[in-house]
Design an enzyme around this catalytic site. Structure first.
Site, PDB file in Angstrom:
ATOM      1  N   HIS A 228      38.263  37.041  35.466  1.00 48.94           N
ATOM      2  CA  HIS A 228      37.764  36.148  34.344  1.00 48.94           C
ATOM      3  C   HIS A 228      39.134  35.532  33.743  1.00 48.94           C
ATOM      4  O   HIS A 228      40.247  35.962  33.932  1.00 48.94           O
ATOM      5  CB  HIS A 228      37.073  36.983  33.280  1.00 48.94           C
ATOM      6  N   ASP A 230      40.477  34.210  29.929  1.00 48.12           N
ATOM      7  CA  ASP A 230      40.142  34.584  28.503  1.00 48.12           C
ATOM      8  C   ASP A 230      39.835  33.328  27.343  1.00 48.12           C
ATOM      9  O   ASP A 230      40.323  32.334  27.865  1.00 48.12           O
ATOM     10  CB  ASP A 230      41.469  35.115  27.837  1.00 48.12           C
ATOM     11  N   HIS A 285      42.402  36.329  35.857  1.00 45.04           N
ATOM     12  CA  HIS A 285      43.052  37.954  36.232  1.00 45.04           C
ATOM     13  C   HIS A 285      42.006  38.880  36.084  1.00 45.04           C
ATOM     14  O   HIS A 285      40.814  38.585  35.833  1.00 45.04           O
ATOM     15  CB  HIS A 285      44.165  38.007  35.063  1.00 45.04           C
ATOM     16  N   ARG A 295      44.787  54.403  33.035  1.00 43.27           N
ATOM     17  CA  ARG A 295      45.381  52.802  32.737  1.00 43.27           C
ATOM     18  C   ARG A 295      44.945  52.617  31.353  1.00 43.27           C
ATOM     19  O   ARG A 295      43.694  52.750  31.126  1.00 43.27           O
ATOM     20  CB  ARG A 295      45.097  51.951  33.799  1.00 43.27           C
TER      21      ARG A 295
END
Ligand SMILES: C=C1C[C@]23C[C@@]1(O)CC[C@H]2[C@@]12CCC[C@@](C)(C(=O)O1)[C@H]2[C@@H]3C(=O)O
Ligand SMILES: O=C(O)CCC(=O)C(=O)O
Ligand SMILES: [Fe+2]
Length: 369
Positions: A228, A230, A285, A295
């Site tokens: 996607h 941002d 990204h 994570r």
């Protein structure tokens, strides 16, 4: 932070079964989370790790020039010497860990409502994909108090204080970064009247997003957060020691952004892409997962003041460089994104870019899922 940042994803509530699975206790990848079939495994998701986004010292003599080059060629960079105390980043990481390690029933007490933007839940872009992502998120827009009270009825102050301190520091850094990135295009404070009298972006809106990616039993077939861009001016991302973030570059493919001690990742968002009249691409990204490590990431998502219509800066528009996008507020853009996802930027475009490059979201060759 006004809470109108968006009620826009409410029209598209995620409605998928198994959306609140306790991922940390799952021993085998369920079909609902399998993005890649065993047959496809060999050919999928290859990334090149021989190069990555630039690392820029914010106090270095060439910071402005280097940031401009990075924004033009990658739409992202890592920044060091940014002034955010390491102890604050550690406190935020601990706050995120404490939140996500709560039992699922407790986390659901702070669930994002179907018509809301803040709270605990799956990535809101989930509704655009047939499979679920291997992650959970917690979004904060405005005060975190109500949700923190639901999570820790007797002990919510620490969390709220840490969030408040982080938002204060991030806001100042985001303002600094805006001028470094815009400065490289020759943009001054006079060109951006909504940046305030001292150019501090004081009226800017923002959201804070905690992302958690538990260790995954079959990481090569799962997706942490699908590709996607941002919907922001810029995003400042802190990732813990576990690698997973990848950015996409035309001609290169997917490239890992390694976690560097003390560095923060800066992404160009769709609204800066519009403001720069397409000179700075918003970076596509995604987040991958791994078999052994949990994570965590935290994103500070900066947008303009709610009343401001974002359009290409007039200094960047002339006969040879016509405005590529129509004016749009952040709220309208989030609404468009909620409806059209990766077609949002092109739906705002007035004409095709003269350099022949398409928007990051429009790459025919990139699978966004
Ligand atoms: C301000 C916002 C941007 C965002 C949607 C939101 O209203 C709050 C969460 C943000 C986030 C974070 C994870 C990735 C993303 C695509 C998503 O699903 O929620 C972004 C949204 C965005 O940038 O469009
Ligand atoms: O976890 C990551 O590295 C990416 C998170 C992200 O892209 C986001 O929160 O918008
Ligand atoms: Fe993102």
């Amino acid at each position: 932070m006004p809470s109108r940042v968006s009620d826009d994803f409410m029209a598209h509530p995620v409605n998928l079964h198994q959306k609140h699975l306790d991922l940390s206790s799952v021993k085998e990848l369920p079909d609902s989370h399998a993005w890649v079939s065993p047959e496809e495994l060999c050919s999928s998701g290859a990334s090149r790790d021989t190069e990555s986004i630039p690392v820029i010292d914010l106090n270095g003599p060439n910071a402005t020039k280097l940031a401009g080059q990075a924004c033009k060629t990658w739409g992202a960079f890592q920044v060091t010497n940014h002034g955010i105390p390491e102890s604050l980043l550690d406190k935020m990481e601990a706050a995120g860990r404490k939140l996500f390690s709560l039992p699922i029933q407790q986390k659901l007490k702070a669930a994002r409502s179907s018509d809301g933007v803040s709270g605990y839940g799956v990535a809101r872009i989930s509704s655009f994909f047939p499979k679920l992502m291997w992650s959970e998120g917690f979004t904060i827009v405005g005060s975190p108090l109500e949700h923190a009270r639901q999570l820790w009825p007797k002990d919510y102050n620490n969390f709220c204080d840490t969030i408040e301190e982080y938002e204060r520091e991030m806001k100042a850094l985001a303002g600094r970064l805006m001028w470094v990135m815009l400065g490289s295009l020759g943009i001054t404070k006079e060109d951006v009247n909504w940046s305030g009298p001292r150019g501090e972006f004081n009226g800017a809106c923002a959201a804070l997003q905690f992302n958690s990616y538990p260790a995954c039993p079959d990481p090569d077939r799962a997706m942490g957060l699908a590709a996607h861009t941002d919907s922001t001016l810029l995003t400042i991302l802190h990732q813990n020691k576990a690698s997973g973030l990848q950015v996409h570059r035309e001609g290169t493919g997917w490239v890992t952004v390694p976690p560097l001690p003390g560095a923060l990742v800066v992404n160009v968002g769709d609204l800066l892409h519009i403001l720069s009249n397409g000179l700075y691409p918003s970076v596509l990204h995604r987040a991958m997962v791994n078999r052994t490590q949990h994570r965590l990431s935290m994103a500070y998502l900066l947008g303009p003041p709610s009343c401001v219509q974002i359009s290409p800066l007039s200094r960047l528009v002339d006969h040879g460089h016509p405005a590529l996008y129509r004016p749009i507020t952040w709220s309208e853009y989030l609404d468009t994104k909620a409806k059209n996802f990766n077609k949002a930027l092109s739906s705002v475009r007035l004409c095709a870019p003269l350099n022949g490059f398409a928007d990051a979201n429009d790459h025919g060759s990139v699978t966004v899922g």
